[in-house]
Design a protein around this motif. Structure first.
Motif, short mmCIF file in Angstrom:
data_model
loop_
_atom_site.label_atom_id
_atom_site.label_comp_id
_atom_site.label_asym_id
_atom_site.label_seq_id
_atom_site.Cartn_x
_atom_site.Cartn_y
_atom_site.Cartn_z
N ASP A 156 38.06 48.95 43.18
CA ASP A 156 36.81 48.49 43.79
C ASP A 156 36.41 47.10 43.31
OD1 ASP A 156 36.27 49.19 41.17
OD2 ASP A 156 34.34 50.13 41.61
N HIS A 157 37.33 46.37 42.72
CA HIS A 157 37.02 45.05 42.14
C HIS A 157 37.10 43.98 43.24
CE1 HIS A 157 36.72 41.76 39.39
NE2 HIS A 157 36.96 42.48 38.31
N GLU A 158 35.99 43.76 43.93
CA GLU A 158 35.99 42.87 45.10
C GLU A 158 36.39 41.44 44.75
OE1 GLU A 158 31.63 41.41 46.07
OE2 GLU A 158 31.62 43.57 45.65
N SER A 159 35.98 40.95 43.58
CA SER A 159 36.31 39.59 43.20
C SER A 159 37.81 39.41 42.99
CB SER A 159 35.56 39.20 41.92
OG SER A 159 35.74 37.84 41.63
N ALA A 160 38.48 40.44 42.50
CA ALA A 160 39.93 40.36 42.32
C ALA A 160 40.63 40.26 43.67
CB ALA A 160 40.45 41.56 41.54
N TYR A 161 40.15 41.01 44.66
CA TYR A 161 40.71 40.89 46.02
C TYR A 161 40.48 39.48 46.55
CZ TYR A 161 41.30 45.99 46.39
OH TYR A 161 41.69 47.27 46.22
N LEU A 169 48.37 35.94 40.78
CA LEU A 169 48.56 37.03 41.74
C LEU A 169 48.94 38.32 41.04
CD1 LEU A 169 50.51 35.34 44.69
CD2 LEU A 169 48.22 36.35 44.79
N ASP A 170 49.87 38.22 40.10
CA ASP A 170 50.31 39.42 39.38
C ASP A 170 49.16 40.00 38.56
OD1 ASP A 170 52.87 39.19 40.40
OD2 ASP A 170 53.64 38.08 38.66
N ALA A 171 48.40 39.12 37.89
CA ALA A 171 47.31 39.60 37.05
C ALA A 171 46.18 40.20 37.88
CB ALA A 171 46.79 38.48 36.16
N PHE A 172 45.82 39.56 39.00
CA PHE A 172 44.79 40.13 39.87
C PHE A 172 45.24 41.47 40.45
CE2 PHE A 172 43.02 35.68 40.44
CZ PHE A 172 41.82 35.95 39.81
N SER A 173 46.53 41.58 40.74
CA SER A 173 47.05 42.85 41.25
C SER A 173 46.90 43.95 40.21
CB SER A 173 48.52 42.69 41.65
OG SER A 173 48.65 41.82 42.76
N LYS A 174 47.10 43.59 38.94
CA LYS A 174 46.92 44.57 37.86
C LYS A 174 45.46 44.99 37.77
CE LYS A 174 48.07 47.04 34.27
NZ LYS A 174 48.88 48.28 34.43
N VAL A 175 44.55 44.03 37.92
CA VAL A 175 43.12 44.36 37.91
C VAL A 175 42.81 45.37 39.01
CG1 VAL A 175 40.77 43.47 38.21
CG2 VAL A 175 42.46 42.12 36.95
N ILE A 176 43.34 45.11 40.20
CA ILE A 176 43.08 45.99 41.35
C ILE A 176 43.70 47.36 41.13
CG2 ILE A 176 43.65 46.31 43.79
CD1 ILE A 176 43.32 43.20 44.03
N GLU A 177 44.86 47.39 40.49
CA GLU A 177 45.47 48.68 40.16
C GLU A 177 44.56 49.48 39.24
OE1 GLU A 177 49.15 50.20 37.34
OE2 GLU A 177 49.41 48.33 38.47
#
Length: 224
Positions: A105-110, A93-101
């Motif tokens: 527009d990273h739909e796969s991370a969402y 969750l933390d790492a995907f949140s960093k990707v989104i930050e």
């Protein structure tokens, strides 16, 4: 990273991993201007572990690439996905949140942030309050919704949002519990039905979704 190397990686990974890495491929294709391999040795080892399907090793190597590579969305996505695959959902969750930050527009991370929230919310072997479970389910729904806004053609986003709505309906619609609320549960089941119907409109004949649709309607219609 060489684009050819990425293609080899995707071919060798299984179908589920290919889906998860798809947005990673797009990121590299859009952002890579030179065909050079990663200079960070931990990133190179993490890539190799991904090719070999060893997600635990991949997560360990990619974690060691931080903080140097913490602002590289490609590295963070590989780390998040590896952590997700080995069941380290809170870290993911933390790492995907960093990707989104880094890449809003990273739909796969969402999508995977939504899945991680949903999995944590329904785990029965952990001491999580009902209010926190509800919060995680709502966060899952928000993330799936954002993925749909970015790409409304991907059926799995609707399917997983439908499951999250169903799980929310179960959580709030169980009679005798402190957080029982028929109105909230009914709304959740109704939204679940809408999403499952959308899945069937996009992919007619899916038996598993037909079953889920029937169950959601039964659960809703039998609320006390």
């Amino acid at each position: 990273m060489k684009i050819n190397d990425l293609n080899i990686l995707l071919r060798r990974l299984n179908t589920g991993v290919v889906i998860g890495m798809l947005c990673f491929t797009v990121l590299v294709a859009q952002g890579q201007t030179t065909e050079t391999a990663p200079s960070n040795p931990h990133v190179r080892l993490g890539q190799k572990a991904l090719i070999d399907g060893d997600f635990k090793a991949a997560a360990e190597h990619l974690q060691k690439a931080l903080p140097a590579e913490a602002n590289d969305p490609n590295v963070m996505y590989m780390l998040a996905y590896s952590q997700y695959q080995v069941g380290e959902y809170r870290k993911a969750l933390d790492a995907f949140s960093k990707v989104i930050e880094l890449r809003p527009d990273h739909e796969s991370a969402y999508y995977y942030r939504g899945k991680a929230n949903n999995i944590l919310a329904v785990q029965t072997d952990t001491r999580i309050s009902s209010s926190n479970r509800e919060k995680m389910l709502n966060q899952a729904i928000v993330n799936y919704t954002k993925a749909i806004e970015l790409n409304g053609e991907d059926v799995k986003y609707y399917q997983n949002r439908g499951i999250a709505y169903r799980d929310l309906g179960i959580l709030r619609g169980t009679a005798g519990t402190a957080n029982y609320d028929k109105t909230v549960a009914t709304d959740a089941y109704n939204n679940s039905v809408i999403d499952f119907e959308q899945v069937l409109a996009m992919t007619p004949g899916k038996k598993d979704i037909q079953t889920e649709l029937k169950k959601a309607k039964i659960y809703r219609d039998n609320l006390k």
